[in-house]
Write a protein that holds these residues in place. Structure first.
Motif, PDB file in Angstrom:
ATOM      1  N   ASN A 182       0.941  -1.202   0.049  1.00  0.00           N
ATOM      2  CA  ASN A 182      -0.061   0.006   0.276  1.00  0.00           C
ATOM      3  C   ASN A 182       0.974   0.999   0.007  1.00  0.00           C
ATOM      4  O   ASN A 182       1.523   1.341   0.989  1.00  0.00           O
ATOM      5  CB  ASN A 182      -0.685  -0.178   1.086  1.00  0.00           C
ATOM      6  CG  ASN A 182      -1.903   0.909   1.278  1.00  0.00           C
ATOM      7  OD1 ASN A 182      -1.695   2.086   0.347  1.00  0.00           O
ATOM      8  ND2 ASN A 182      -2.861   0.947   2.112  1.00  0.00           N
ATOM      9  N   LYS A 183       0.864   2.043  -0.996  1.00  0.00           N
ATOM     10  CA  LYS A 183       1.677   3.246  -1.280  1.00  0.00           C
ATOM     11  C   LYS A 183       1.350   4.227  -0.302  1.00  0.00           C
ATOM     12  O   LYS A 183       2.251   5.109   0.047  1.00  0.00           O
ATOM     13  CB  LYS A 183       1.768   3.661  -2.794  1.00  0.00           C
ATOM     14  CG  LYS A 183       2.400   2.793  -3.796  1.00  0.00           C
ATOM     15  CD  LYS A 183       2.111   3.280  -5.148  1.00  0.00           C
ATOM     16  CE  LYS A 183       2.665   2.220  -6.210  1.00  0.00           C
ATOM     17  NZ  LYS A 183       2.481   2.657  -7.299  1.00  0.00           N
ATOM     18  N   ASP A 184       0.314   4.068   0.547  1.00  0.00           N
ATOM     19  CA  ASP A 184      -0.051   5.151   1.113  1.00  0.00           C
ATOM     20  C   ASP A 184       0.206   4.875   2.749  1.00  0.00           C
ATOM     21  O   ASP A 184      -0.021   5.692   3.669  1.00  0.00           O
ATOM     22  CB  ASP A 184      -1.652   5.456   1.275  1.00  0.00           C
ATOM     23  CG  ASP A 184      -2.154   6.000  -0.187  1.00  0.00           C
ATOM     24  OD1 ASP A 184      -1.113   6.895  -0.895  1.00  0.00           O
ATOM     25  OD2 ASP A 184      -3.042   5.708  -0.701  1.00  0.00           O
ATOM     26  N   THR A 185       0.794   3.693   2.906  1.00  0.00           N
ATOM     27  CA  THR A 185       1.169   3.421   4.256  1.00  0.00           C
ATOM     28  C   THR A 185       2.714   3.219   4.407  1.00  0.00           C
ATOM     29  O   THR A 185       3.251   2.587   3.746  1.00  0.00           O
ATOM     30  CB  THR A 185       0.506   1.906   4.518  1.00  0.00           C
ATOM     31  OG1 THR A 185      -0.853   1.588   4.273  1.00  0.00           O
ATOM     32  CG2 THR A 185       0.793   1.421   5.907  1.00  0.00           C
ATOM     33  N   LEU A 186       2.927   3.999   5.346  1.00  0.00           N
ATOM     34  CA  LEU A 186       4.375   4.190   5.605  1.00  0.00           C
ATOM     35  C   LEU A 186       5.012   3.289   6.803  1.00  0.00           C
ATOM     36  O   LEU A 186       4.183   2.683   7.319  1.00  0.00           O
ATOM     37  CB  LEU A 186       4.895   5.573   6.132  1.00  0.00           C
ATOM     38  CG  LEU A 186       4.641   6.789   5.037  1.00  0.00           C
ATOM     39  CD1 LEU A 186       4.654   8.105   5.861  1.00  0.00           C
ATOM     40  CD2 LEU A 186       5.303   6.712   3.971  1.00  0.00           C
ATOM     41  N   PRO A 187       6.176   2.628   6.346  1.00  0.00           N
ATOM     42  CA  PRO A 187       6.823   1.592   7.378  1.00  0.00           C
ATOM     43  C   PRO A 187       6.959   2.262   8.704  1.00  0.00           C
ATOM     44  O   PRO A 187       7.159   3.671   8.716  1.00  0.00           O
ATOM     45  CB  PRO A 187       7.925   1.309   6.721  1.00  0.00           C
ATOM     46  CG  PRO A 187       8.591   2.460   6.014  1.00  0.00           C
ATOM     47  CD  PRO A 187       7.259   3.059   5.217  1.00  0.00           C
ATOM     48  N   VAL A 188       7.298   1.698   9.746  1.00  0.00           N
ATOM     49  CA  VAL A 188       7.676   2.139  11.074  1.00  0.00           C
ATOM     50  C   VAL A 188       8.970   2.546  11.180  1.00  0.00           C
ATOM     51  O   VAL A 188      10.057   1.694  10.683  1.00  0.00           O
ATOM     52  CB  VAL A 188       7.353   1.165  12.138  1.00  0.00           C
ATOM     53  CG1 VAL A 188       7.853   1.765  13.484  1.00  0.00           C
ATOM     54  CG2 VAL A 188       6.116   0.723  12.224  1.00  0.00           C
ATOM     55  N   ALA A 189       9.383   3.767  11.376  1.00  0.00           N
ATOM     56  CA  ALA A 189      10.607   4.387  11.174  1.00  0.00           C
ATOM     57  C   ALA A 189      11.609   3.491  12.108  1.00  0.00           C
ATOM     58  O   ALA A 189      11.161   3.137  13.325  1.00  0.00           O
ATOM     59  CB  ALA A 189      10.733   5.808  11.479  1.00  0.00           C
ATOM     60  N   ASP A 190      12.763   3.336  11.957  1.00  0.00           N
ATOM     61  CA  ASP A 190      13.850   2.679  12.767  1.00  0.00           C
ATOM     62  C   ASP A 190      14.115   3.902  13.916  1.00  0.00           C
ATOM     63  O   ASP A 190      13.913   5.025  13.778  1.00  0.00           O
ATOM     64  CB  ASP A 190      15.259   2.654  12.189  1.00  0.00           C
ATOM     65  CG  ASP A 190      15.292   1.463  11.215  1.00  0.00           C
ATOM     66  OD1 ASP A 190      14.287   0.759  11.311  1.00  0.00           O
ATOM     67  OD2 ASP A 190      16.263   1.469  10.372  1.00  0.00           O
ATOM     68  N   LYS A 191      14.273   3.439  15.338  1.00  0.00           N
ATOM     69  CA  LYS A 191      14.372   4.136  16.429  1.00  0.00           C
ATOM     70  C   LYS A 191      15.170   5.424  16.427  1.00  0.00           C
ATOM     71  O   LYS A 191      14.937   6.387  16.564  1.00  0.00           O
ATOM     72  CB  LYS A 191      14.727   3.282  17.663  1.00  0.00           C
ATOM     73  CG  LYS A 191      14.688   4.083  18.772  1.00  0.00           C
ATOM     74  CD  LYS A 191      14.989   3.303  19.978  1.00  0.00           C
ATOM     75  CE  LYS A 191      14.775   3.730  21.582  1.00  0.00           C
ATOM     76  NZ  LYS A 191      15.205   2.825  22.782  1.00  0.00           N
ATOM     77  N   ASN A 192      16.422   5.346  15.732  1.00  0.00           N
ATOM     78  CA  ASN A 192      17.323   6.265  15.351  1.00  0.00           C
ATOM     79  C   ASN A 192      17.498   6.673  13.889  1.00  0.00           C
ATOM     80  O   ASN A 192      18.492   7.324  13.628  1.00  0.00           O
ATOM     81  CB  ASN A 192      18.887   5.914  16.082  1.00  0.00           C
ATOM     82  CG  ASN A 192      19.339   4.816  15.077  1.00  0.00           C
ATOM     83  OD1 ASN A 192      18.534   4.173  14.404  1.00  0.00           O
ATOM     84  ND2 ASN A 192      20.481   4.481  15.527  1.00  0.00           N
ATOM     85  N   ASN A 193      16.470   6.504  13.134  1.00  0.00           N
ATOM     86  CA  ASN A 193      16.409   6.706  11.853  1.00  0.00           C
ATOM     87  C   ASN A 193      17.659   5.899  11.210  1.00  0.00           C
ATOM     88  O   ASN A 193      18.364   6.647  10.022  1.00  0.00           O
ATOM     89  CB  ASN A 193      16.702   8.301  11.644  1.00  0.00           C
ATOM     90  CG  ASN A 193      15.156   8.870  12.078  1.00  0.00           C
ATOM     91  OD1 ASN A 193      14.054   8.338  11.859  1.00  0.00           O
ATOM     92  ND2 ASN A 193      15.184   9.860  12.469  1.00  0.00           N
ATOM     93  N   GLY A 194      18.043   4.950  11.585  1.00  0.00           N
ATOM     94  CA  GLY A 194      19.171   4.295  10.959  1.00  0.00           C
ATOM     95  C   GLY A 194      20.457   5.144  10.976  1.00  0.00           C
ATOM     96  O   GLY A 194      21.579   4.969  10.317  1.00  0.00           O
ATOM     97  N   GLY A 195      20.713   5.870  12.214  1.00  0.00           N
ATOM     98  CA  GLY A 195      21.909   6.569  12.416  1.00  0.00           C
ATOM     99  C   GLY A 195      21.885   8.092  11.709  1.00  0.00           C
ATOM    100  O   GLY A 195      22.911   8.536  11.761  1.00  0.00           O
ATOM    101  N   LEU A 196      20.839   8.301  11.127  1.00  0.00           N
ATOM    102  CA  LEU A 196      20.778   9.676  10.325  1.00  0.00           C
ATOM    103  C   LEU A 196      20.161  10.731  11.256  1.00  0.00           C
ATOM    104  O   LEU A 196      19.375  10.722  11.886  1.00  0.00           O
ATOM    105  CB  LEU A 196      20.000   9.381   8.865  1.00  0.00           C
ATOM    106  CG  LEU A 196      20.321   8.470   8.141  1.00  0.00           C
ATOM    107  CD1 LEU A 196      19.565   8.439   6.750  1.00  0.00           C
ATOM    108  CD2 LEU A 196      21.760   8.604   7.735  1.00  0.00           C
ATOM    109  N   PHE A 197      20.698  11.833  10.676  1.00  0.00           N
ATOM    110  CA  PHE A 197      20.256  13.252  11.496  1.00  0.00           C
ATOM    111  C   PHE A 197      19.279  13.814  10.388  1.00  0.00           C
ATOM    112  O   PHE A 197      19.716  14.026   9.101  1.00  0.00           O
ATOM    113  CB  PHE A 197      21.288  14.115  11.673  1.00  0.00           C
ATOM    114  CG  PHE A 197      22.018  13.762  12.781  1.00  0.00           C
ATOM    115  CD1 PHE A 197      21.796  13.975  14.235  1.00  0.00           C
ATOM    116  CD2 PHE A 197      23.309  13.321  12.854  1.00  0.00           C
ATOM    117  CE1 PHE A 197      22.235  13.572  15.519  1.00  0.00           C
ATOM    118  CE2 PHE A 197      23.956  12.595  13.877  1.00  0.00           C
ATOM    119  CZ  PHE A 197      23.635  12.801  15.052  1.00  0.00           C
TER     120      PHE A 197
END
Length: 582
Positions: A25-40
């Motif tokens: 479903n293109k309108d459903t976003l996944p659950v983000a990683d807790k720390n955004n995968g290390g990204l700011f």
């Protein structure tokens, strides 16, 4: 009639179920990683790691309409030079990973990965390929077609990025195997050749028929020139025009130490963001853009001294100039709607990070955003995604944990990012109310510009080697660190490591002679070091005295984990005489 209608409706329902299973479903976003995968990331942007690492690492990537991700591998093997990723349970993470496309000339520098009109286009250093995508199959099962072949063979700056104008044309960059078209490439003090012959078939962009197989460079049209090295290139559909972010030249200090200080060489020349029209000439090899003076200056190979302007104003000027050596390696004009409206039609740029700003901190290593309006930047550049390098101060490029390489837009408007060191891929999306986005959400990212990996270094305070080096260590810092890095591990791409290298270690005279010969004669790839291929140019250092060569080789052979015998000036003198090198 009723049974036919039921069968028809059942078939339609089955089609949508299968379609949903493949695409999600293109309108459903996944659950983000807790720390955004290390990204700011700014504001309510979030990220999930699609794949943590890929065997063969990664260069560029492309995302299909159904969400499948295709990645160009940095180090291909006999199974394939590309990899396909699929997320079947819609958690944002790939759970099917398959290699494909076992073409012969895979190389570590081939780069492009683009999806266009149902085809997956990608390149090696010397070839542009395409394969038809099958909506029922993750891995393309069509015939691999050769679209463009470069008969010159592999050489430095030969990345082969691609762009399409939607009128049946494909644009291919041909990098120049030279720093500034010198008589002897990368030899200190070597002057440039007037009427540079390389420009006939290198240092520019050629336009070809996107559907015609087996084209040679002569079958295309030279669309633009004066561009030494391009990896970041995209067609701006809103402006119906080609854009590039070009790599500036290197080694001002190493080539002309009497004219340029280490600081001047670290902060210049700029990486140029250019609007490219038919006939554009950006000025290479005669001119470079100085980001401090904000003008094109004459290259020292053609009589420049860091001040002479000459005819620089006659050449195409950048629409934006970025700091030196940041290595812009992908460009994407965003056309999606998943992000807040201010990002629409703006430019995302992947900066791979510098290798040759020593003795100052290396810089870049981030995803940049440039807002656009009317075909040009509508404001200053912004830090969109940071944290890849893992450190705020990068002394040697190998200290960086991740180095951004490719950017691609997903079917829902998410931004996908690949990096080269581990083969990691992120998906970035917006998880807030887009209508309430304000520039205040960018404030924390703007503060990051004060970090060493972004700011212009202070001449004295930020010199990492000030007062520390003598003898062989000083020679290494002066002549070797820009390529091989302070930690002697190379940049992992063009310049090989000297730490543990079979080219420099060993106690026998013949083993030492190899290292002496390379310093005196230089070396041009391709070569293998520790079983990893490299393809660049090692300049001659025969201008060093016998004693200086002995000192720097002894220093390298007894540091960085190396433990080999010393090199004497007499040994260098003997090799120099055998080579008849002055």
């Amino acid at each position: 009639m009723k049974n036919r209608a039921i069968l028809f409706l059942t078939a339609i329902a089955a089609f949508f179920i299968i379609s949903f299973t493949i695409t999600g479903n293109k309108d459903t976003l996944p659950v983000a990683d807790k720390n955004n995968g290390g990204l700011f990331l700014p504001g309510h942007f979030r990220a999930v790691v699609v794949v943590d690492s890929l065997a063969g690492r990664a260069r560029h990537l492309a995302v299909n309409d159904n969400g499948d991700v295709y990645v160009k591998l940095r180090f291909p093997d006999s199974i394939g030079g590309n990899v396909a990723l699929r997320d079947t349970n819609h958690d944002g993470k790939a759970d099917i990973i398959q290699k494909f496309a076992n073409y012969e000339d895979k190389g570590s520098y081939g780069t492009a990965m683009r999806i266009h009109k149902g085809y997956l286009y990608f390149s090696s250093e010397i070839n542009v390929y395409r394969v038809k995508l099958n909506p029922n199959s993750l891995v393309p099962d069509g015939k691999l077609e050769l679209i463009v072949h470069d008969s010159h063979g592999e050489h430095e700056h030969d990345a082969k990025p691609l762009a399409f104008d939607n009128k049946g044309h494909i644009y291919v960059a041909f990098g120049a195997p030279s720093n500034a078209c010198q008589e002897q490439n990368r030899v200190p003090g070597s002057m440039g050749i007037e009427g540079c012959p390389l420009l006939k078939e290198n240092g520019g962009i050629w336009r070809f028929d996107e559907d015609k197989p087996n084209q040679l460079q002569a079958d295309g049209m030279r669309y633009a020139t004066g561009l030494r090295s391009i990896v970041a290139m995209d067609w701006n559909t809103a402006e119906n025009c080609l854009y590039v972010v070009a790599h500036g030249r290197d080694d001002l200090r190493l080539q002309f130490p009497k004219l340029f200080t280490p600081w001047e060489s670290a902060v210049s020349p700029a990486e140029e963001f250019l609007k490219i029209k038919e006939g554009t000439d950006a000025g290479w090899p005669y001119y470079y853009y100085d980001p401090i003076k904000k003008k094109k200056l004459l290259n020292p190979e053609y009589g420049g001294d860091g001040k002479k302007v000459g005819d620089g104003a006659k050449y195409a000027q950048p629409i934006m100039a970025f700091p030196a050596h940041w290595a812009p390696n992908d460009l994407l004009f965003y056309t999606g709607n998943q992000f807040p409206a201010r990002y629409k039609n703006g430019a995302f740029i992947a900066f791979h990070g510098s290798t040759n700003r020593s003795p100052y901190p290396q810089a870049g290593f981030f995803i940049c955003f440039v807002p656009f309006k009317g075909g040009k930047p509508a404001g200053p550049w912004e830090i969109f995604a940071d944290g890849f390098a893992g450190h705020t101060t990068i002394v040697s490029v190998s200290d960086a944990i991740y180095r951004p390489m490719g950017v691609s837009q997903g079917p829902d408007g998410s931004l996908y990012v690949s990096e080269t060191e581990k083969g990691k891929v992120w998906r970035i999306f917006y998880q807030g109310d887009k209508t309430k986005f304000t520039t205040a959400q960018l404030a924390k990212m703007e503060l990051r510009k004060k970090l060493p990996s972004f700011k212009t270094p202070d001449v004295m305070r930020n010199n990492l080697m000030s007062g520390m080096l003598t003898g062989g260590a000083k020679l290494y810092a002066t002549y070797c660190t820009n390529c091989h890095q302070k930690n002697c591990k190379g940049d992992g791409n063009l310049f090989p490591p000297l730490a543990g290298s079979e080219w420099v270690t060993g106690g026998k005279y013949m083993e030492k002679e190899t290292a002496i010969r390379v310093l005196l004669n230089g070396l041009e790839g391709p070569v293998k070091v520790k079983n990893v291929p490299y393809n660049s140019v090692m300049p001659k250092h025969n201008f060093l005295t016998d004693d200086q060569i002995a000192q720097v080789l002894t220093y390298i052979r007894n540091n960085f984990g190396n433990n080999s015998s010393l090199v004497t000036a007499l040994e260098v003198k003997k090799v120099r005489a055998s080579l008849k090198v002055k």
